[in-house]
Design a protein around this motif. Structure first.
Motif, PDB file in Angstrom:
ATOM      1  N   VAL A 153     -55.758  31.908  55.102  1.00 30.76           N
ATOM      2  CA  VAL A 153     -54.727  32.797  54.564  1.00 30.76           C
ATOM      3  C   VAL A 153     -53.729  32.057  53.689  1.00 30.76           C
ATOM      4  N   THR A 154     -53.516  30.761  53.951  1.00 37.20           N
ATOM      5  CA  THR A 154     -52.544  30.007  53.156  1.00 37.20           C
ATOM      6  C   THR A 154     -53.168  29.305  51.962  1.00 37.20           C
ATOM      7  N   ASN A 155     -54.482  29.212  51.925  1.00 35.43           N
ATOM      8  CA  ASN A 155     -55.127  28.498  50.824  1.00 35.43           C
ATOM      9  C   ASN A 155     -56.075  29.356  49.992  1.00 35.43           C
ATOM     10  N   GLU A 156     -56.946  30.118  50.648  1.00 35.69           N
ATOM     11  CA  GLU A 156     -57.955  30.865  49.914  1.00 35.69           C
ATOM     12  C   GLU A 156     -57.493  32.272  49.545  1.00 35.69           C
ATOM     13  N   LYS A 157     -56.663  32.877  50.370  1.00 39.71           N
ATOM     14  CA  LYS A 157     -56.288  34.271  50.152  1.00 39.71           C
ATOM     15  C   LYS A 157     -55.083  34.440  49.233  1.00 39.71           C
ATOM     16  N   GLN A 158     -54.396  33.330  48.955  1.00 45.60           N
ATOM     17  CA  GLN A 158     -53.220  33.425  48.104  1.00 45.60           C
ATOM     18  C   GLN A 158     -53.627  33.486  46.633  1.00 45.60           C
ATOM     19  N   LYS A 159     -52.999  34.365  45.896  1.00 42.04           N
ATOM     20  CA  LYS A 159     -53.246  34.482  44.460  1.00 42.04           C
ATOM     21  C   LYS A 159     -52.027  33.948  43.726  1.00 42.04           C
ATOM     22  N   SER A 160     -52.234  32.888  42.974  1.00 41.79           N
ATOM     23  CA  SER A 160     -51.108  32.267  42.285  1.00 41.79           C
ATOM     24  C   SER A 160     -50.624  33.167  41.148  1.00 41.79           C
ATOM     25  N   VAL A 161     -49.355  33.007  40.815  1.00 43.83           N
ATOM     26  CA  VAL A 161     -48.773  33.786  39.723  1.00 43.83           C
ATOM     27  C   VAL A 161     -49.322  33.267  38.400  1.00 43.83           C
ATOM     28  N   ASN A 162     -49.721  34.177  37.538  1.00 43.70           N
ATOM     29  CA  ASN A 162     -50.184  33.814  36.209  1.00 43.70           C
ATOM     30  C   ASN A 162     -49.124  32.930  35.547  1.00 43.70           C
ATOM     31  N   PRO A 163     -49.507  31.693  35.127  1.00 47.56           N
ATOM     32  CA  PRO A 163     -48.525  30.779  34.526  1.00 47.56           C
ATOM     33  C   PRO A 163     -47.780  31.389  33.343  1.00 47.56           C
ATOM     34  N   ASN A 164     -48.467  32.216  32.577  1.00 49.29           N
ATOM     35  CA  ASN A 164     -47.820  32.847  31.428  1.00 49.29           C
ATOM     36  C   ASN A 164     -46.786  33.876  31.880  1.00 49.29           C
ATOM     37  N   LEU A 165     -47.123  34.635  32.917  1.00 50.82           N
ATOM     38  CA  LEU A 165     -46.174  35.590  33.495  1.00 50.82           C
ATOM     39  C   LEU A 165     -44.997  34.855  34.115  1.00 50.82           C
ATOM     40  N   LEU A 166     -45.294  33.728  34.766  1.00 51.00           N
ATOM     41  CA  LEU A 166     -44.232  32.925  35.375  1.00 51.00           C
ATOM     42  C   LEU A 166     -43.250  32.437  34.307  1.00 51.00           C
ATOM     43  N   LEU A 167     -43.769  32.049  33.144  1.00 54.03           N
ATOM     44  CA  LEU A 167     -42.913  31.629  32.036  1.00 54.03           C
ATOM     45  C   LEU A 167     -41.978  32.769  31.625  1.00 54.03           C
ATOM     46  N   PHE A 168     -42.533  33.976  31.521  1.00 57.26           N
ATOM     47  CA  PHE A 168     -41.731  35.146  31.141  1.00 57.26           C
ATOM     48  C   PHE A 168     -40.639  35.414  32.173  1.00 57.26           C
ATOM     49  N   LEU A 169     -40.988  35.325  33.460  1.00 54.92           N
ATOM     50  CA  LEU A 169     -40.012  35.580  34.520  1.00 54.92           C
ATOM     51  C   LEU A 169     -38.919  34.514  34.521  1.00 54.92           C
ATOM     52  N   LYS A 170     -39.306  33.268  34.252  1.00 48.96           N
ATOM     53  CA  LYS A 170     -38.309  32.195  34.160  1.00 48.96           C
ATOM     54  C   LYS A 170     -37.343  32.452  33.010  1.00 48.96           C
ATOM     55  N   ARG A 171     -37.873  32.992  31.922  1.00 46.34           N
ATOM     56  CA  ARG A 171     -37.016  33.329  30.783  1.00 46.34           C
ATOM     57  C   ARG A 171     -36.027  34.426  31.170  1.00 46.34           C
ATOM     58  N   GLN A 172     -36.489  35.426  31.905  1.00 43.34           N
ATOM     59  CA  GLN A 172     -35.615  36.512  32.318  1.00 43.34           C
ATOM     60  C   GLN A 172     -34.513  36.021  33.261  1.00 43.34           C
ATOM     61  N   LEU A 173     -34.843  34.997  34.054  1.00 47.14           N
ATOM     62  CA  LEU A 173     -33.893  34.472  35.036  1.00 47.14           C
ATOM     63  C   LEU A 173     -33.113  33.272  34.509  1.00 47.14           C
ATOM     64  N   ASP A 174     -33.286  32.976  33.209  1.00 49.69           N
ATOM     65  CA  ASP A 174     -32.595  31.838  32.589  1.00 49.69           C
ATOM     66  C   ASP A 174     -32.915  30.536  33.316  1.00 49.69           C
ATOM     67  N   MET A 175     -34.223  30.313  33.562  1.00 50.68           N
ATOM     68  CA  MET A 175     -34.663  29.125  34.306  1.00 50.68           C
ATOM     69  C   MET A 175     -35.623  28.254  33.503  1.00 50.68           C
ATOM     70  N   LEU A 176     -35.667  28.411  32.191  1.00 46.09           N
ATOM     71  CA  LEU A 176     -36.588  27.615  31.387  1.00 46.09           C
ATOM     72  C   LEU A 176     -36.185  26.150  31.395  1.00 46.09           C
ATOM     73  N   ASN A 177     -37.198  25.256  31.359  1.00 45.20           N
ATOM     74  CA  ASN A 177     -36.886  23.833  31.265  1.00 45.20           C
ATOM     75  C   ASN A 177     -36.577  23.488  29.811  1.00 45.20           C
ATOM     76  N   GLN A 178     -36.300  22.218  29.545  1.00 44.18           N
ATOM     77  CA  GLN A 178     -35.850  21.812  28.217  1.00 44.18           C
ATOM     78  C   GLN A 178     -36.883  22.105  27.136  1.00 44.18           C
ATOM     79  N   VAL A 179     -38.140  21.793  27.412  1.00 51.62           N
ATOM     80  CA  VAL A 179     -39.205  22.040  26.431  1.00 51.62           C
ATOM     81  C   VAL A 179     -39.357  23.530  26.179  1.00 51.62           C
TER      82      VAL A 179
END
Length: 360
Positions: A153-179
């Motif tokens: 349940v902690t390794n195989e059943k977990q679905k990671s967040v799409n990295p591209n979606l994660l980037l968008f969410l970080k932008r919405q939360l003002d959490m982008l890194n320097q690059v």
């Protein structure tokens, strides 16, 4: 608090992670091969340690999942005034007491979060007196079947967040890194301005765009090209300047090969691998424009693309994208672009000097 799921029970609580980490197997270190855990990664540990430091005050609300190894930690119970049964365990309260419980628990999930509080990783400002607790789920000497279920349940059943979606969410939360802060506005503008060849073709979050280009990948490419470090008269390019340069540049490539990023086909140039190659060559084109004191126009870019084709000795009908093997992997494409950039610089220098040899 006790939690029951079918015939299994576990217990939830909160604890000082600086104490809990002392109760783990202290022989575990970075890259140590473990029976049922991936090896610890130093960079990941340090990232979490920095995140939870007093400077950033990061929170870790997700529970660490642990299991007892022996009977040193004893589950006890008492009857509350209302007649309900309350469960409790006496945990050590100081690092010195915790050493007596070394290797008394296994970490089932959350080892990086927990080991980030070890003395060798935690921030110097994270004092023993700093109030910081983490929630935990505790299993009492879980049997093999239970451990297998928890591993799944902690390794195989977990679905990671799409990295591209994660980037968008970080932008919405003002959490982008320097690059990301440097290039996200560029990519966003390229996706929106009218004269951009990539308008409407960039996947900014998780939307579906056939043969679209992911924003996260484009940011990675622009960072690799070091476009934000390019200087004109000592000044860095603005976001608007970068968007204009990239749009002009890509439009010239479209004209040269008669292709369009708005209507990508099977041609390599309109795939992300082809776009990577082209954008990594952009600094060479810009440098040449400055050294020649020529405006960075479509006509200028077209002339340099032709010089690159001549430099590579392409015959009629051949293109710069015919080397299919070099476009199959990112590393190969990056190396090819670097090699071609070096070769082009030398070729352009020879053209400008007309082959003059000062030592002849």
């Amino acid at each position: 608090m006790d939690v029951h799921q079918y015939d299994k029970a576990f217990y939830t609580g909160k604890i000082n992670p600086r104490i809990l980490v002392c109760m783990t197997d202290q022989s575990i270190d970075v890259s140590t091969l473990q029976d049922a855990q991936r090896p610890l990664e130093k960079n990941h540990l340090q990232d979490i340690a920095d995140y939870v430091s007093p400077r950033t005050k990061g929170m870790l609300p997700a529970s660490v999942m642990i299991g007892t190894r022996d009977d040193r930690l004893k589950l006890q119970q008492e009857i509350a005034p209302d007649g309900t049964v309350r469960y409790f365990i006496f945990f050590p309260e100081t690092p010195e007491e915790a050493r007596q419980y070394e290797n008394s628990i296994d970490i089932i999930d959350g080892q990086h979060r927990l080991f980030a509080f070890a003395n060798k990783y935690r921030d110097a400002e994270m004092k023993d007196s700093t109030i910081y607790e983490v929630p935990f789920s505790l299993f009492i000497t879980p049997d093999l079947r239970t451990r297998r279920q928890l591993f799944t349940v902690t390794n195989e059943k977990q679905k990671s967040v799409n990295p591209n979606l994660l980037l968008f969410l970080k932008r919405q939360l003002d959490m982008l890194n320097q690059v990301e802060m440097a290039y996200y506005p560029v990519v966003d503008s390229l996706n929106g301005v009218e004269n951009s060849p990539l308008r409407g073709r960039i996947i900014m979050s998780a939307e579906k765009i056939a043969k679209g280009y992911k924003a996260k990948e484009l940011i990675k490419i622009l960072d690799k090209a070091k476009l934000s470090q390019f200087r004109v008269a000592g000044e860095a390019l603005t976001v608007e300047g970068m968007v204009k340069v990239i749009s002009t540049y890509l439009n010239a490539w479209e004209i040269f090969y008669g292709l369009e990023y708005q209507h990508p086909g099977k041609e390599t140039m309109t795939k992300i691998s082809g776009l990577r190659y082209i954008l990594l060559l952009l600094p060479t084109f810009l440098d040449y424009s400055v050294s020649r004191r020529e405006k960075f126009t479509k006509e200028f870019v077209l002339s340099v693309i032709q010089k690159l084709a001549d430099c590579k000795g392409l015959a009629e009908g051949q293109t710069l994208f015919d080397r299919s093997l070099e476009f199959r992997g990112e590393g190969a494409t990056v190396k090819m672009a670097a090699d071609d950039a070096t070769e082009l610089k030398s070729y352009l220098a020879d053209l400008d000097s007309e082959g003059f040899n000062p030592f002849a």
